[in-house]
Design an enzyme around this catalytic site. Structure first.
Site, PDB file in Angstrom:
ATOM      1  N   PRO A 115      12.897   5.118  23.726  1.00 39.39           N
ATOM      2  CG  PRO A 115      12.200   3.215  22.107  1.00 39.39           C
ATOM      3  CD  PRO A 115      12.300   4.036  23.646  1.00 39.39           C
ATOM      4  CB  CYS A 116      15.652   9.813  22.603  1.00 32.02           C
ATOM      5  SG  CYS A 116      16.519   9.441  21.698  1.00 32.02           S
TER       6      CYS A 116
END
Length: 408
Positions: A115-116
């Protein structure tokens, strides 16, 4: 080649690799809604291979429940989706489940991107601590655990551009160092989805690793200009208003443009339009949308928040985040679809002033190059979030095909 998809989301990356002929062994994803999307996609492929897509179409038309759909799919197929957060507490169970799916086979390739949000420039701008203490900064370590466990010949790691500057660049340097220590040479490039024919400008880091004993170089990709526009992409979709939901069925209009067919977004025999629904919006927002589209049509100018007519400005903050309202242009390509679209549609206003709304789930999915047969579980908000976080399948497919041509 056998592939494990980590932090799989809605499956944009694995969809592209699957279309390119790779064998997806397992998807690991912690979000329950996205995991259900992955299971529904597995159901689609299982039924398609057996000429039983009528069952899937019944589900899209609400003539079957999800449980009834899944009851027609072997457990071994649905078990390919592992709905779990990757952590010390879950890792051994995840390994066991993947091992049972693998049997005596080898994992050839690991794909995915943690997840960014902790790396994104917008996320850091909004967090007073600049995401320094966000545990998501270190999810790459979980990715590397799978490299050590399964020792694939290759891996592909995808992430946002902000990763390059997160922690003043130190986080990315640590990632590269730990991947190297795990036994891999690595290289990366910043690639833009529009260069792969996707009608969206979306820049992402694509990092590829390969075992140190292998002769491999990061491939080059020719820029591909489709010459098509958002107008072509939306051409066969019926007009709807804010808050309207088109009942799934044979509800396409007009003849379909060649871009949509040749790129697999809609096949000629696909007749079920699902999730063409737009969120309801306040009258104030709809008035703003109409004003923004009028200015765009007459002046080709995007309106800043502090440039709106006085009676439409209700927020005290007129100094920052001024590009709150943005139009998807008919005669060009879209700006980046991000997960914030799940919160409101202000940044994704439909260009047709008569419709006066933000884009629908299906329109967002098409901009991301998902096929119309792709169904996003379970709610409108969940669907938008999954679409915004995804890798465009068309981009993933073309990267996968290039890798395939090198490796075989």
């Amino acid at each position: 080649m056998n592939v494990i998809d980590l932090f799989a989301g809605a499956g944009g990356l694995s969809e592209g690799f699957r279309q390119a002929g790779f064998n997806i062994i397992a998807h690991v994803e912690m979000d329950q809604n996205a995991s259900l999307t992955l299971k529904t996609r597995e159901a689609f492929y299982y039924l398609k291979e057996r000429n039983k897509l009528d069952l899937y179409k019944k589900y899209l038309k609400n003539e079957l429940t999800r449980d009834e759909l899944y009851s027609n799919i072997p457990e071994a197929i649905l078990d390919k989706v592992i709905n779990a957060e990757i952590s010390d507490l879950t890792i051994n169970d995840i390994y066991n489940r993947i091992d049972s799916l693998l049997g005596n086979e080898k994992v050839n390739l690991v794909i995915g991107g943690p997840p960014c949000q902790a790396y994104s420039l917008v996320g850091r701008a909004r967090d007073p601590k600049k995401m320094k203490n966000d545990p998501r900064n270190y999810l790459y370590k979980e990715y590397i655990r799978f490299l050590k466990k399964y020792s694939p010949d290759y891996f592909l790691f995808e992430n946002v551009l902000g990763l390059l500057s997160a922690g003043k660049g130190e986080i990315f340097e640590k990632i590269k160092l730990e991947m190297n220590r795990a036994g891999y040479n690595i290289d990366y490039k910043v690639l833009n989805s529009k260069d792969f024919g996707v009608l969206q400008s979306r820049r992402r880091i694509i990092l590829i690793g390969w075992k140190k004993n292998l002769n491999f170089n990061f491939p080059s990709f020719e820029v591909e200009e489709s010459g098509s526009t958002i107008r072509d992409l939306f051409y066969d979709l019926p007009e709807i208003q804010a808050g309207e939901i088109k009942k799934p069925g044979n509800t396409y209009k007009n003849e379909v443009k060649s871009y949509v067919i040749t790129n697999g977004i809609r096949s000629l025999d696909w007749d079920i339009l699902s999730q063409h629904q737009a969120r309801p919006q306040r009258e104030l927002d709809l008035e703003i949308y109409k004003y923004c589209v009028e200015v765009w049509n007459s002046e080709r100018r995007k309106v800043k928040y502090n440039q709106l007519p006085y009676h439409l400005i209700t927020h005290k903050n007129t100094k920052t985040f001024l590009d709150r309202f943005n139009i998807i242009p008919y005669d060009g390509i879209s700006h980046t679809i991000v997960s914030h679209i799940s919160k409101d549609g202000h940044y994704y206003i439909h260009p047709d002033i008569k419709q006066n709304r933000s884009i629908s789930i299906r329109e967002a999915a098409r901009i991301q190059s998902f096929p119309d047969s792709y169904y996003f579980e379970t709610s409108r908000t969940a669907a938008f979030k999954q679409i915004g976080n995804a890798v465009p399948p068309m981009m993933a497919k073309k990267i996968a095909l290039k890798l395939k041509s090198i490796l075989f």
